[in-house]
Design an enzyme around this catalytic site. Sequence first.
Site, PDB file in Angstrom:
ATOM      1  N   ASP A 121      14.770  63.073  47.282  1.00 42.36           N
ATOM      2  CA  ASP A 121      15.091  63.836  48.493  1.00 42.36           C
ATOM      3  C   ASP A 121      14.796  65.333  48.298  1.00 42.36           C
ATOM      4  O   ASP A 121      15.107  65.886  47.226  1.00 42.36           O
ATOM      5  CB  ASP A 121      16.604  63.651  48.738  1.00 42.36           C
ATOM      6  CG  ASP A 121      17.050  64.091  50.105  1.00 42.36           C
ATOM      7  OD1 ASP A 121      16.526  63.572  51.097  1.00 42.36           O
ATOM      8  OD2 ASP A 121      17.939  64.947  50.174  1.00 42.36           O
ATOM      9  N   GLU A 170       9.943  63.805  48.477  1.00 44.68           N
ATOM     10  CA  GLU A 170       9.895  64.228  49.876  1.00 44.68           C
ATOM     11  C   GLU A 170       9.528  65.703  49.903  1.00 44.68           C
ATOM     12  O   GLU A 170      10.324  66.566  49.556  1.00 44.68           O
ATOM     13  CB  GLU A 170      11.255  64.024  50.551  1.00 44.68           C
ATOM     14  CG  GLU A 170      11.209  64.363  52.030  1.00 44.68           C
ATOM     15  CD  GLU A 170      12.562  64.685  52.612  1.00 44.68           C
ATOM     16  OE1 GLU A 170      13.424  65.187  51.873  1.00 44.68           O
ATOM     17  OE2 GLU A 170      12.777  64.428  53.800  1.00 44.68           O
ATOM     18  N   HIS A 176      13.492  57.465  58.476  1.00 43.32           N
ATOM     19  CA  HIS A 176      14.823  57.570  59.088  1.00 43.32           C
ATOM     20  C   HIS A 176      15.075  58.941  59.706  1.00 43.32           C
ATOM     21  O   HIS A 176      16.117  59.176  60.304  1.00 43.32           O
ATOM     22  CB  HIS A 176      15.883  57.294  58.019  1.00 43.32           C
ATOM     23  CG  HIS A 176      15.875  58.320  56.939  1.00 43.32           C
ATOM     24  ND1 HIS A 176      14.804  58.493  56.073  1.00 43.32           N
ATOM     25  CD2 HIS A 176      16.767  59.265  56.604  1.00 43.32           C
ATOM     26  CE1 HIS A 176      15.061  59.483  55.254  1.00 43.32           C
ATOM     27  NE2 HIS A 176      16.245  59.987  55.558  1.00 43.32           N
TER      28      HIS A 176
HETATM   29  O1  TEU Z   1      15.419  65.464  54.717  1.00 40.49           O
HETATM   30  C1  TEU Z   1      14.911  66.708  54.262  1.00 40.49           C
HETATM   31  C2  TEU Z   1      14.483  67.574  55.374  1.00 40.49           C
HETATM   32  O2  TEU Z   1      13.707  68.482  55.200  1.00 40.49           O
HETATM   33  C3  TEU Z   1      15.088  67.411  56.703  1.00 40.49           C
HETATM   34  O3  TEU Z   1      15.049  68.671  57.330  1.00 40.49           O
HETATM   35  C4  TEU Z   1      14.279  66.431  57.512  1.00 40.49           C
HETATM   36  O4  TEU Z   1      12.903  66.602  57.214  1.00 40.49           O
HETATM   37  C5  TEU Z   1      14.504  66.750  58.959  1.00 40.49           C
HETATM   38  O5  TEU Z   1      15.837  66.434  59.181  1.00 40.49           O
HETATM   39  C6  TEU Z   1      13.577  65.942  59.825  1.00 40.49           C
HETATM   40  O6  TEU Z   1      14.062  65.983  61.146  1.00 40.49           O
HETATM   41  C7  TEU Z   1      16.155  64.795  53.696  1.00 40.49           C
HETATM   42  C8  TEU Z   1      16.618  63.460  54.250  1.00 40.49           C
HETATM   43  O7  TEU Z   1      15.470  62.664  54.568  1.00 40.49           O
HETATM   44  C9  TEU Z   1      17.458  63.728  55.468  1.00 40.49           C
HETATM   45  O8  TEU Z   1      17.858  62.492  56.074  1.00 40.49           O
HETATM   46  C10 TEU Z   1      18.692  64.498  55.029  1.00 40.49           C
HETATM   47  O9  TEU Z   1      19.441  64.849  56.176  1.00 40.49           O
HETATM   48  C11 TEU Z   1      18.288  65.781  54.286  1.00 40.49           C
HETATM   49  O10 TEU Z   1      17.274  65.576  53.312  1.00 40.49           O
HETATM   50  C12 TEU Z   1      19.489  66.330  53.511  1.00 40.49           C
HETATM   51  O11 TEU Z   1      19.735  65.508  52.403  1.00 40.49           O
END
Ligand code: TEU
Length: 588
Positions: A207, A265, A342
């Site tokens: 993440d 990510e 997601h």
């Molecule tokens: O997302 C990381 C992130 O950059 C988020 O801003 C995401 O890209 C954005 O919400 C897209 O609309 C990760 C996880 O995938 C996300 O579900 C978590 O909320 C976030 O980290 C915090 O752990």
Amino acid sequence: FGKQPWWKDALFYQVYPASFKDSNGDGWGDLPGLISKIDYLEELGVDVVWVSPIFESPQKDMGYDVSDYQKIYAPYGTVEDVDTLLEECHKRGMKVILDLVVNHTSVEHEWFKESRSSKDNPKRDWYIWKPARYDHNGKKRHPPTNWRGYFAGPTWTWDEQTQEYYLHLYAPDQPDLNWDNAECREAIYEKTMRFWLDRGVDGFRIDTVNKYSKRTDFVDAPITDHTSPHQPAPEMWCNGPRIHEFIHEMNRNILAPYNAVSVGELSLTPHPHQVIPYVSAQAQELDMVFEFSVIRLGNGNGFGAKYIYDPFPLSTLKRLTAKWQSFIEGTDAWATAFCENHDNGRAVSRFGDASTPELWSRSAKTIALWQATMTGTLFLYQGQEIGMTNMPPSWGVEEYKDIESSNFYAEAVQSGDGERVRKTIDGLRILARDHARIPFQWSDEPNAGFSDAGAKPWMRVHDDYVAINAAKQRHDPDSILSFYKHVLKLRKRYKDVFVFGAHKLLDPDDEEVWAYVKESPCPVNGRDGMPRKALVMMNFSRSERDVGDIANALGCKEGDVHLLVGTADSLDSDRTTASKGGPWPGLA
Ligand code: TEU
């Protein structure tokens, strides 16, 4: 094209556990439910199951706020259920990766409780604490910087007990760990990663992998949004000064010794030049990354306007993908092919047209062909394979449960700007993370077979579950699910072309048909040992387009390519076209 690591042509499938399958009727998906569906995943052709966070958590951000990395959030089950999941997958030759959330913990994590207990606690420096700033007259207290976080708020929260602010890029319930502290990093490797690798987990989706090293000068961001006291500042924490040192250390200490597969990510990282250092073989950091140029299409610019939908012409998609593909071809680096997860709306609602059953079906199949012919490692997201769609536009905002959706909506309402509220609702209806989180549609039974008839699922089941569900599609040769199985087999059969092949976009200005040639990187026993080529054509419009006309217009003469695939006539006919000559059988 030589010996390739196993994961390069593996099919990964992301499970969002709360919404996949509920086995005990509490309305929340769980591990026994997931285990009961492994045969379904095997039949689809899944090689690796990625499970979004299942650890102990107050669930402020659906488990991306972990309070104990070695315990399972009880409604999901137990650590022993994870052992069973691993055993059931491994005996089928499938693997499992978990979601590693180590940029931050939950405020309920023991580490944070100790850190916040006093300024001289040994774990104080495991999080990022800063004193307040005050007005010149010493009266008004301000946070250390004016940064805006990802969930439409400040990135600092005041802690009364020790009279300092702590940093959180996401919710106040998600304090950022201080990776500059070596002891903290060691604990992350030992207490979150090694524990699960020792139990047999095959790797991790990592993440926010580019956010662990922040700039240490903590200066204000320039004012770009005059409607907010907090300003977007991702450059303050993305791809920071020590990020490659940290990820390389993670690789050397823990990923490599366990031969664990890793996919990071990586949002907001200019590619290819800033992406390559994370994934090139010599970097010894990550195996793969998710690059977000394509999936971010339609997001409003920047944090403030993320949910102000920004319609895009298809050509934007093609140009981005062409650029993305060129970066992959440019190195032995590997990105991933994906169009759902997601955190985003459903692809068929965003990149297709789900307004009628016919267009919905053709759109979903066109998207399936797009994904199955993309270079890189392919990731599917649960429900994509049956064409699950965004929530109905008739649903009210109360159905949007996600912290990001509700915070952006609340901010728009607080602004008192009716136009902004309307635009935010429109944007959420296309882009909200919630669309990907409604219960999986297994059958036409009550609750779409996700949960018991009497249960109340934690999110509302889609109104269209009777028409769109896995059971209805499983034995229907014309279904989206059958088409996915078909094109996934095509991808595996011609992996030298589709997984490893070079991508040549043909006409970036054609707003209807997206066509590209894929060419195998090595001579094969095709005609005269020449590399194999495929012409892929996808008609993203409602107008009729003729395959022959397109092929000729693109300069692909008969016999030039060995495989012609596509839903090229129009969205009204998902006929895939047999090959023209060449040593290969046409698409069966
Ligand atoms: O997302 C990381 C992130 O950059 C988020 O801003 C995401 O890209 C954005 O919400 C897209 O609309 C990760 C996880 O995938 C996300 O579900 C978590 O909320 C976030 O980290 C915090 O752990």
